[in-house]
Design a protein around this motif. Structure first.
Motif, PDB file in Angstrom:
ATOM      1  N   CYS A  78      33.771 -20.807  16.236  1.00 14.68           N
ATOM      2  CA  CYS A  78      32.600 -20.500  15.203  1.00 14.68           C
ATOM      3  C   CYS A  78      32.633 -19.418  15.098  1.00 14.68           C
ATOM      4  N   GLY A  79      31.874 -18.826  14.781  1.00 18.07           N
ATOM      5  CA  GLY A  79      31.581 -17.116  14.719  1.00 18.07           C
ATOM      6  C   GLY A  79      31.515 -16.184  15.702  1.00 18.07           C
ATOM      7  N   SER A  80      31.173 -17.444  16.846  1.00 10.57           N
ATOM      8  CA  SER A  80      31.211 -16.065  18.659  1.00 10.57           C
ATOM      9  C   SER A  80      32.928 -15.954  18.392  1.00 10.57           C
ATOM     10  N   ASP A  81      34.002 -17.035  18.719  1.00 10.97           N
ATOM     11  CA  ASP A  81      34.992 -17.469  18.453  1.00 10.97           C
ATOM     12  C   ASP A  81      35.292 -15.686  17.966  1.00 10.97           C
ATOM     13  N   VAL A  82      35.554 -15.528  16.514  1.00  9.68           N
ATOM     14  CA  VAL A  82      35.559 -14.291  16.128  1.00  9.68           C
ATOM     15  C   VAL A  82      35.524 -13.607  16.599  1.00  9.68           C
ATOM     16  N   GLU A  83      33.856 -13.004  17.209  1.00  6.45           N
ATOM     17  CA  GLU A  83      33.440 -12.077  17.416  1.00  6.45           C
ATOM     18  C   GLU A  83      33.924 -11.982  18.752  1.00  6.45           C
ATOM     19  N   TYR A  84      34.183 -12.392  19.705  1.00  2.00           N
ATOM     20  CA  TYR A  84      35.489 -12.367  20.444  1.00  2.00           C
ATOM     21  C   TYR A  84      36.423 -12.047  20.171  1.00  2.00           C
ATOM     22  N   TYR A  85      37.555 -12.200  19.349  1.00  3.08           N
ATOM     23  CA  TYR A  85      38.596 -12.025  19.100  1.00  3.08           C
ATOM     24  C   TYR A  85      38.582 -10.517  18.237  1.00  3.08           C
ATOM     25  N   TYR A  86      37.111  -9.964  17.784  1.00  2.00           N
ATOM     26  CA  TYR A  86      37.333  -8.738  16.880  1.00  2.00           C
ATOM     27  C   TYR A  86      36.966  -7.135  17.930  1.00  2.00           C
ATOM     28  N   GLY A  91      49.326 -20.465  15.060  1.00  3.54           N
ATOM     29  CA  GLY A  91      48.201 -20.477  13.639  1.00  3.54           C
ATOM     30  C   GLY A  91      46.460 -20.021  13.598  1.00  3.54           C
ATOM     31  N   ILE A  92      46.112 -19.975  14.886  1.00  2.00           N
ATOM     32  CA  ILE A  92      44.974 -19.322  15.570  1.00  2.00           C
ATOM     33  C   ILE A  92      44.348 -17.920  14.562  1.00  2.00           C
ATOM     34  N   GLY A  93      45.652 -17.174  15.153  1.00  4.22           N
ATOM     35  CA  GLY A  93      45.701 -15.820  14.523  1.00  4.22           C
ATOM     36  C   GLY A  93      45.023 -15.911  12.778  1.00  4.22           C
ATOM     37  N   ALA A  94      46.336 -16.413  12.044  1.00  3.63           N
ATOM     38  CA  ALA A  94      45.864 -16.482  11.074  1.00  3.63           C
ATOM     39  C   ALA A  94      44.816 -16.918  10.633  1.00  3.63           C
ATOM     40  N   ALA A  95      44.183 -17.567  10.888  1.00  5.05           N
ATOM     41  CA  ALA A  95      43.530 -18.783  10.551  1.00  5.05           C
ATOM     42  C   ALA A  95      42.468 -17.842  10.722  1.00  5.05           C
ATOM     43  N   ILE A  96      41.869 -16.918  11.541  1.00  4.29           N
ATOM     44  CA  ILE A  96      40.616 -16.110  11.943  1.00  4.29           C
ATOM     45  C   ILE A  96      40.587 -15.641  10.929  1.00  4.29           C
ATOM     46  N   GLU A  97      41.509 -14.786  10.502  1.00  3.20           N
ATOM     47  CA  GLU A  97      41.887 -13.778   9.745  1.00  3.20           C
ATOM     48  C   GLU A  97      41.521 -14.456   8.072  1.00  3.20           C
ATOM     49  N   ARG A  98      41.540 -15.534   7.717  1.00  2.00           N
ATOM     50  CA  ARG A  98      41.551 -16.455   6.927  1.00  2.00           C
ATOM     51  C   ARG A  98      39.689 -16.180   7.039  1.00  2.00           C
ATOM     52  N   VAL A  99      39.143 -16.661   7.551  1.00  2.07           N
ATOM     53  CA  VAL A  99      37.505 -17.190   7.990  1.00  2.07           C
ATOM     54  C   VAL A  99      36.762 -15.344   7.443  1.00  2.07           C
ATOM     55  N   VAL A 100      37.600 -15.080   8.639  1.00  2.00           N
ATOM     56  CA  VAL A 100      36.758 -13.922   7.625  1.00  2.00           C
ATOM     57  C   VAL A 100      36.905 -13.177   6.955  1.00  2.00           C
ATOM     58  N   ASN A 101      37.827 -13.416   5.943  1.00  2.00           N
ATOM     59  CA  ASN A 101      37.947 -12.190   5.016  1.00  2.00           C
ATOM     60  C   ASN A 101      37.428 -13.654   4.122  1.00  2.00           C
ATOM     61  N   ARG A 102      37.161 -14.995   4.110  1.00  2.00           N
ATOM     62  CA  ARG A 102      36.642 -16.096   3.168  1.00  2.00           C
ATOM     63  C   ARG A 102      37.979 -16.114   2.399  1.00  2.00           C
ATOM     64  N   GLU A 103      39.049 -16.254   2.543  1.00  2.00           N
ATOM     65  CA  GLU A 103      40.007 -17.053   1.380  1.00  2.00           C
ATOM     66  C   GLU A 103      40.262 -18.500   1.223  1.00  2.00           C
ATOM     67  N   GLU A 104      41.016 -19.049   0.365  1.00  2.00           N
ATOM     68  CA  GLU A 104      40.854 -20.396  -0.319  1.00  2.00           C
ATOM     69  C   GLU A 104      40.167 -20.842   0.335  1.00  2.00           C
ATOM     70  N   GLY A 105      38.363 -20.829   0.073  1.00  2.00           N
ATOM     71  CA  GLY A 105      37.020 -21.641   0.428  1.00  2.00           C
ATOM     72  C   GLY A 105      37.102 -22.374   1.356  1.00  2.00           C
ATOM     73  N   VAL A 106      37.714 -21.481   2.503  1.00  2.00           N
ATOM     74  CA  VAL A 106      37.318 -21.378   3.915  1.00  2.00           C
ATOM     75  C   VAL A 106      35.755 -21.881   4.012  1.00  2.00           C
ATOM     76  N   LEU A 107      35.620 -22.209   5.365  1.00  2.93           N
ATOM     77  CA  LEU A 107      34.417 -22.714   5.976  1.00  2.93           C
ATOM     78  C   LEU A 107      34.692 -23.006   7.167  1.00  2.93           C
ATOM     79  N   LYS A 108      34.886 -24.002   7.501  1.00  5.99           N
ATOM     80  CA  LYS A 108      35.045 -24.224   9.293  1.00  5.99           C
ATOM     81  C   LYS A 108      36.236 -24.837   8.925  1.00  5.99           C
ATOM     82  N   THR A 109      36.638 -24.728  10.105  1.00  5.75           N
ATOM     83  CA  THR A 109      38.762 -24.659  10.300  1.00  5.75           C
ATOM     84  C   THR A 109      38.864 -24.954  11.876  1.00  5.75           C
ATOM     85  N   VAL A 110      38.969 -26.018  11.857  1.00  6.47           N
ATOM     86  CA  VAL A 110      39.476 -27.287  13.186  1.00  6.47           C
ATOM     87  C   VAL A 110      41.422 -26.737  13.747  1.00  6.47           C
ATOM     88  N   ILE A 111      40.897 -26.428  15.179  1.00 10.90           N
ATOM     89  CA  ILE A 111      42.081 -26.397  15.288  1.00 10.90           C
ATOM     90  C   ILE A 111      42.663 -28.036  16.217  1.00 10.90           C
TER      91      ILE A 111
END
Length: 344
Positions: free
Chosen positions: A37-45, A322-342
């Motif tokens: 979720c967004g909080s995981d992205v906040e932690y990562y950055y 692939g977590i790091g790349a998945a986070i980058e995809r969400v932040v950059n809103r690439e490939e029509g991404v909304l929710k990603t599941v690991i």
């Protein structure tokens, strides 16, 4: 077992670590799916500290997960669980014994722990949970939908607090996974729904899920809402974003007798200005919604009875590596991404 371990901003490492050891009231879950979720992205950055004592790792993130019970503590079976059960795990782990828990307010537990935030979570092959916080999943729900329950429960709780009535004009800020879920929940309550975002594909998805109106941030929203609502401002407003511009504007576009729900996580110093006299005359209700006490059975029922479509919202999956790349995809809103599941 393999786990994605967060150490510090921009540093998540897939490592071999020890499997969790369970206490007598805990179960061991083989993780099938874990959303981030967004909080995981906040932690990562590094925009927000994790909930450990020093605000740092090592910590296995991931608080939205489902899986299969593969181990039971000595008394865990008394909760009706057995090995092989598929469960969704509530990460907000209250003790059940402190004054707040005994008063029916587990969200204020004095001994609260949060999987993936204060202690290890679901970005791993195995995770442990108190048996009291593992909810059985019906057979007709996928593992990915099981991982969706945590986020959806927060949306369900916010809509409950909004006390929506049929034909209310409801405005949602933020067309992310939470906001898009909320569009459907509000439509289920008979509301007319508008969603506000920065434009692009997320607003297109909102329309496909039933939004009656989509507005871009920066529009003269008060005027647009009055045009759509017979000259009246919004009856209900839910802010599912940490944008302070959105939180402030929510007070401006809500009308007489309205209810405003703030649920986006913001910075510790962020604040809004409440127009006191106007709000008093209009008898507004302002509420906050973060956790989701007692909403899990209802949320699982909503999904089990097909009252909400997760298909357009769960758009991507990734492995632990692939977590790091998945986070980058969400932040950059690439490939029509909304929710990603690991999927460990």
């Amino acid at each position: 077992m393999k786990a994605a371990v967060f150490y510090e901003p921009h540093d998540i490492r897939v490592e071999d670590i020890e499997e969790p050891t369970i206490a007598e009231d805990e179960v061991l879950v083989e993780v099938a799916a874990c959303g981030f979720c967004g909080s995981d992205v906040e932690y990562y950055y590094g925009k927000s500290p994790v909930g450990t004592a020093d605000g740092k790792g090592p910590l296995v993130l991931g608080h939205e997960f489902s899986g299969k019970v593969v181990g039971l503590g000595k008394i865990a079976g008394t909760y009706g669980l057995q090995e092989g059960d598929r469960v969704a795990v509530c990460p907000i782990q209250s003790c059940g014994a402190c004054d707040s828990c005994r008063a029916g307010k587990p969200q204020f537990c004095a001994n609260l722990s949060v999987l993936g935030v204060t202690t290890n979570g679901g970005f791993a092959q195995f995770a442990k949970t108190k048996a009291a916080h593992a909810y059985k999943l019906p057979d007709n729900l996928s593992d990915e939908q099981g991982a969706f329950v945590e986020m959806l429960a927060a949306a369900v709780n916010a809509v409950r607090k909004a006390e929506v009535e049929a034909d209310d004009f409801a405005v949602v800020y933020g067309p992310g996974p939470v906001g898009l879920s909320m569009v459907q929940l509000l439509k289920n309550e008979g509301a007319r729904v508008a969603i506000v975002g920065t434009g692009g594909y997320r607003l297109d998805v909102a329309r496909s899920l039933g939004a009656d109106f989509t507005f871009e941030a920066g529009d003269d929203l008060a005027e647009r809402i009055q045009e759509a609502n017979g000259g009246r401002l919004a009856d209900r407003v839910i802010v599912a974003t940490g944008s302070m511009a959105a939180n402030q504007q929510a007070l401006e576009i809500s009308g007489p007798g309205s209810t405003v729900i703030f649920m986006g996580v913001t910075g510790p110093q962020d604040a809004v200005q409440v127009p006191m006299l106007t709000s008093l005359i209009q008898d507004k209700t302002i509420r906050f919604s973060l956790w989701y006490p007692f909403q899990w059975p209802k949320t699982i029922g909503i999904l089990a009875h097909n009252e909400l479509d997760t298909g357009p919202i769960i758009t991507h999956s990734a492995s632990l590596d692939g977590i790091g790349a998945a986070i980058e995809r969400v932040v950059n809103r690439e490939e029509g991404v909304l929710k990603t599941v690991i999927t460990p």
